[in-house]
Design an enzyme around this catalytic site. Structure first.
Site, PDB file in Angstrom:
ATOM      1  N   ASP A 165      17.367  89.527  43.244  1.00 10.69           N
ATOM      2  CA  ASP A 165      16.085  88.844  43.237  1.00 10.69           C
ATOM      3  C   ASP A 165      15.221  89.342  42.071  1.00 10.69           C
ATOM      4  O   ASP A 165      14.852  90.519  42.030  1.00 10.69           O
ATOM      5  CB  ASP A 165      15.400  89.158  44.564  1.00 10.69           C
ATOM      6  CG  ASP A 165      14.339  88.141  44.891  1.00 10.69           C
ATOM      7  OD1 ASP A 165      14.587  86.954  44.649  1.00 10.69           O
ATOM      8  OD2 ASP A 165      13.266  88.533  45.358  1.00 10.69           O
ATOM      9  N   THR A 201      12.110  83.248  40.260  1.00  9.19           N
ATOM     10  CA  THR A 201      11.401  84.334  39.573  1.00  9.19           C
ATOM     11  C   THR A 201      12.157  84.764  38.315  1.00  9.19           C
ATOM     12  O   THR A 201      11.542  85.013  37.286  1.00  9.19           O
ATOM     13  CB  THR A 201      11.176  85.548  40.501  1.00  9.19           C
ATOM     14  OG1 THR A 201      12.433  86.076  40.914  1.00  9.19           O
ATOM     15  CG2 THR A 201      10.377  85.163  41.716  1.00  9.19           C
ATOM     16  N   THR A 202      13.479  84.808  38.400  1.00  7.35           N
ATOM     17  CA  THR A 202      14.260  85.192  37.223  1.00  7.35           C
ATOM     18  C   THR A 202      14.078  84.139  36.122  1.00  7.35           C
ATOM     19  O   THR A 202      13.816  84.467  34.966  1.00  7.35           O
ATOM     20  CB  THR A 202      15.755  85.304  37.595  1.00  7.35           C
ATOM     21  OG1 THR A 202      15.851  86.080  38.791  1.00  7.35           O
ATOM     22  CG2 THR A 202      16.549  85.967  36.513  1.00  7.35           C
ATOM     23  N   ASP A 257      13.277  83.567  50.720  1.00 10.67           N
ATOM     24  CA  ASP A 257      13.381  82.599  49.613  1.00 10.67           C
ATOM     25  C   ASP A 257      13.699  81.211  50.156  1.00 10.67           C
ATOM     26  O   ASP A 257      13.091  80.219  49.769  1.00 10.67           O
ATOM     27  CB  ASP A 257      14.519  82.989  48.656  1.00 10.67           C
ATOM     28  CG  ASP A 257      14.090  84.038  47.638  1.00 10.67           C
ATOM     29  OD1 ASP A 257      13.017  84.626  47.833  1.00 10.67           O
ATOM     30  OD2 ASP A 257      14.831  84.265  46.662  1.00 10.67           O
TER      31      ASP A 257
END
Ligand SMILES: Nc1ncnc2c1ncn2[C@@H]1O[C@H](COP(=O)(O)OP(=O)(O)OP(=O)(O)O)[C@@H](O)[C@H]1O
Ligand SMILES: [Mg+2]
Length: 548
Positions: A63, A96-97, A392
């Site tokens: 994550d 997010t990445t 998520d």
């Protein structure tokens, strides 16, 4: 500063300052370093990271936001990228990445333009225009999804979980996530809202991931205090008490001298009476369940058991609040004030053994919008990563229901954005055109990295992908398992639109903010191990070591 030969010191001694391109390149280098640190985790074929903190605690995750939160980042520009990840996480729980990599790539492209003497404010302006256009392009390729589209929602949940270690169980977990979100979703007018706080998550190590289940109600990780109490109560009337069912101990040392045995008897009797009265108060309110935030004396436990009341002690404050919300009860802080009106209601309260421990389940609550997910898994690390995956999944499903729109993944939407921007740039002209084109190149970092992480040739893959999109195949994306370009709608790689729009917004904001800085003035750090640097000059290239 020199004036008439005498230096005028404006800044305090020890302050470090860097200006112009030096400051810009330094900030960009730091931001790029952060983006590079999460790059290898992108996509289903991305890897995990093992993070060990100063105390030796280990976190294993894929994550993006978790990785960046765990590592200790010092550089101010690098910290801004961590903020990008946090914003993305708060807004949609996933991507997010992607957001961080995109911000890094936007800055990398900007660096090249600065070297060609394009002014940073022009780049910033071009990036803003490009971001608006990119959002528009996403809207154009998006498709409708609704609360009732359970199958599509499940695919969205599965896409969010595929890169995580829980991936093998994603079909079952997607079921759980969609059910949970659907049961807490509320329609207001014609808009859906989802309050994820209504989904309680309880982790219990042991068993296997497939034992993870959804419970309609609240789970309290505590057993009843006395085995003489019923293990199951139907038609529960629940007292929530934030006061001890104990006789108060004095704050100071007191000695009571007892001169004859009858006095001792009376003394003990009095204690018993007080506890008896407390239990009577609970009984009189009509409660058959007691959740107590504080302790319950052994004798009180015995009395409660005799009255057939199921009691739990030392319940966490957060659980008390959840219970109050779910059962419609009120937490009372003074036991004598407990009355019928304070009680919460549930169809059933029972104790159940989960792994080694017993837990209390409160089901069929007055408020049906309260559900719990009981997460199971072999080890602590598995359970923790599973929790992150489910959170998520819950978020993407919630966001998809709220916005009612989805896009396809696997780099397909990114490619559509790039094409739209390349078509739009010439109409803008001037130097902004170059910045918009740079933005288009930057967005392609998503398919490029997906290909890289899958062990495919990034250049060939990108060329192939572009070709398919030029032919009008809007949903063509990278099948990271076969290495082919395929239709992501058929592959069911679906994401809520907000994951895309938010990534563009926060990555652009961060990039623009970093670009506009041309002067870094840093106060002397208080840290004793601060290396002594010459005044005015910063060691070139790396500001990450003690300067801030
Ligand atoms: N089956 C698939 N085939 C191809 N690409 C996929 C597939 N499933 C997901 N993806 C892509 O993987 C990317 C998401 O990867 P990942 O979940 O590792 O990162 P993230 O969502 O950006 O960040 P994080 O999940 O860490 O918050 C998206 O671009 C998505 O479209
Ligand atoms: Mg993801």
């Amino acid at each position: 500063m020199i004036s008439g030969g005498t230096p005028i010191l404006v800044l305090k001694e020890g302050t470090r300052r860097e200006r112009g391109k030096g400051a810009q390149f330094n900030n960009i280098a730091a931001a790029k370093a952060v983006a590079d640190s999460v790059r290898s985790t992108l996509g289903p074929r991305g890897m995990d990271k093992m993070l060990v903190d100063s105390l030796g605690d280990v976190v294993i995750t894929n994550d993006g936001v978790t990785i960046l939160k765990e590592i200790d980042i010092e550089h101010p520009a690098a910290k801004m990228l961590v903020e990008v990840a946090k914003t993305q996480d708060e807004e949609c729980g996933d991507g997010t990445t992607t957001a961080v990599i995109l911000a890094g790539e936007l800055l990398k492209r900007a660096e090249e333009l600065i070297e060609q003497n394009v002014h940073p404010t022009v780049i910033a302006q071009g990036y803003r225009m490009a971001a608006d256009k990119a959002r528009e392009a996403l809207q154009k390729v998006s498709q409708k999804v609704s609360y009732e589209d359970t199958d599509k929602l499940k695919e969205i949940a599965k896409t969010a979980m595929i890169s995580k270690s829980a991936s093998a169980h994603r079909a079952q977990l997607a079921d759980v996530a969609v059910k949970a979100v659907q049961s807490v979703a509320e329609k207001m007018g014609n808009r859906w809202t989802v309050d994820e706080d209504n989904i309680q998550i309880t982790k219990k190590q042991g068993g296997s991931i497939s034992d993870t289940e959804i419970v309609e109600g609240i789970i309290v990780d505590k057993e009843r205090v006395h085995t003489g109490m019923p293990a199951q109560v139907k038609d529960a009337k629940i007292a929530l008490v934030d006061a001890a069912l104990e006789v108060k101990k004095t704050e100071f040392d007191a000695r009571i001298e007892i001169s004859d045995p009858s006095q001792l008897q009376a003394f003990l009797q009095e204690e018993e009476n007080i506890l008896r009265k407390m239990v009577d108060t609970v009984k009189k309110s009509g409660a058959n369940i007691l959740f107590c935030q504080k302790g319950i004396d052994d004798l009180a436990q015995h009395f409660l058991a005799k009255e057939g009341i199921y009691a739990v002690r030392r319940v966490k404050k957060s659980d008390m609040e959840k219970l109050a919300k779910a059962t419609g009860g009120r937490v009372v802080t003074k036991l004598d004030e407990l009355s019928k009106d304070d009680l919460g209601k549930a169809k059933e309260v029972y104790e159940k053994k989960i792994g080694e421990d017993k837990m209390t389940f409160v089901t069929g609550c007055k408020n049906p919008k309260a559900v719990s997910l009981l997460i199971r898994g072999g080890t602590e690390h598995v359970v923790d990563e599973l929790e992150r995956s489910i959170v998520d999944a819950n978020s993407v499903v919630a966001v998809a229901i709220e916005d009612g729109k989805l896009i396809t993944g696997g780099g397909s939407s990114a490619m559509e954005i790039a094409i739209a921007l390349r078509g739009y740039a010439p109409s803008v002209g001037g130097r902004e055109q170059i910045a918009i084109e740079a933005f288009a190149d930057a967005v392609e970092v998503v398919p490029r990295t997906l290909a890289e992480n899958a062990g495919l040739d990034p250049i060939d893959t990108l060329i192939d992908l572009r070709k398919q999109h030029k032919k009008g195949k809007k949903n063509a994306g990278i099948n990271v398992f076969t290495g082919k370009i395929t239709d992501m709608l058929t592959e069911k790689v679906l994401e809520p639109i907000r994951v895309g729009t938010q990534a563009i917004d926060s990555a652009t904001d961060a990039a623009v903010m970093i670009l506009r800085i041309d002067d870094v003035i840093a106060a002397k750090t208080k840290a004793p191990e601060m290396p002594a640097g010459g005044p005015g000059g910063m060691p070139g290239g790396d500001m990450g070591e003690g300067e801030f």
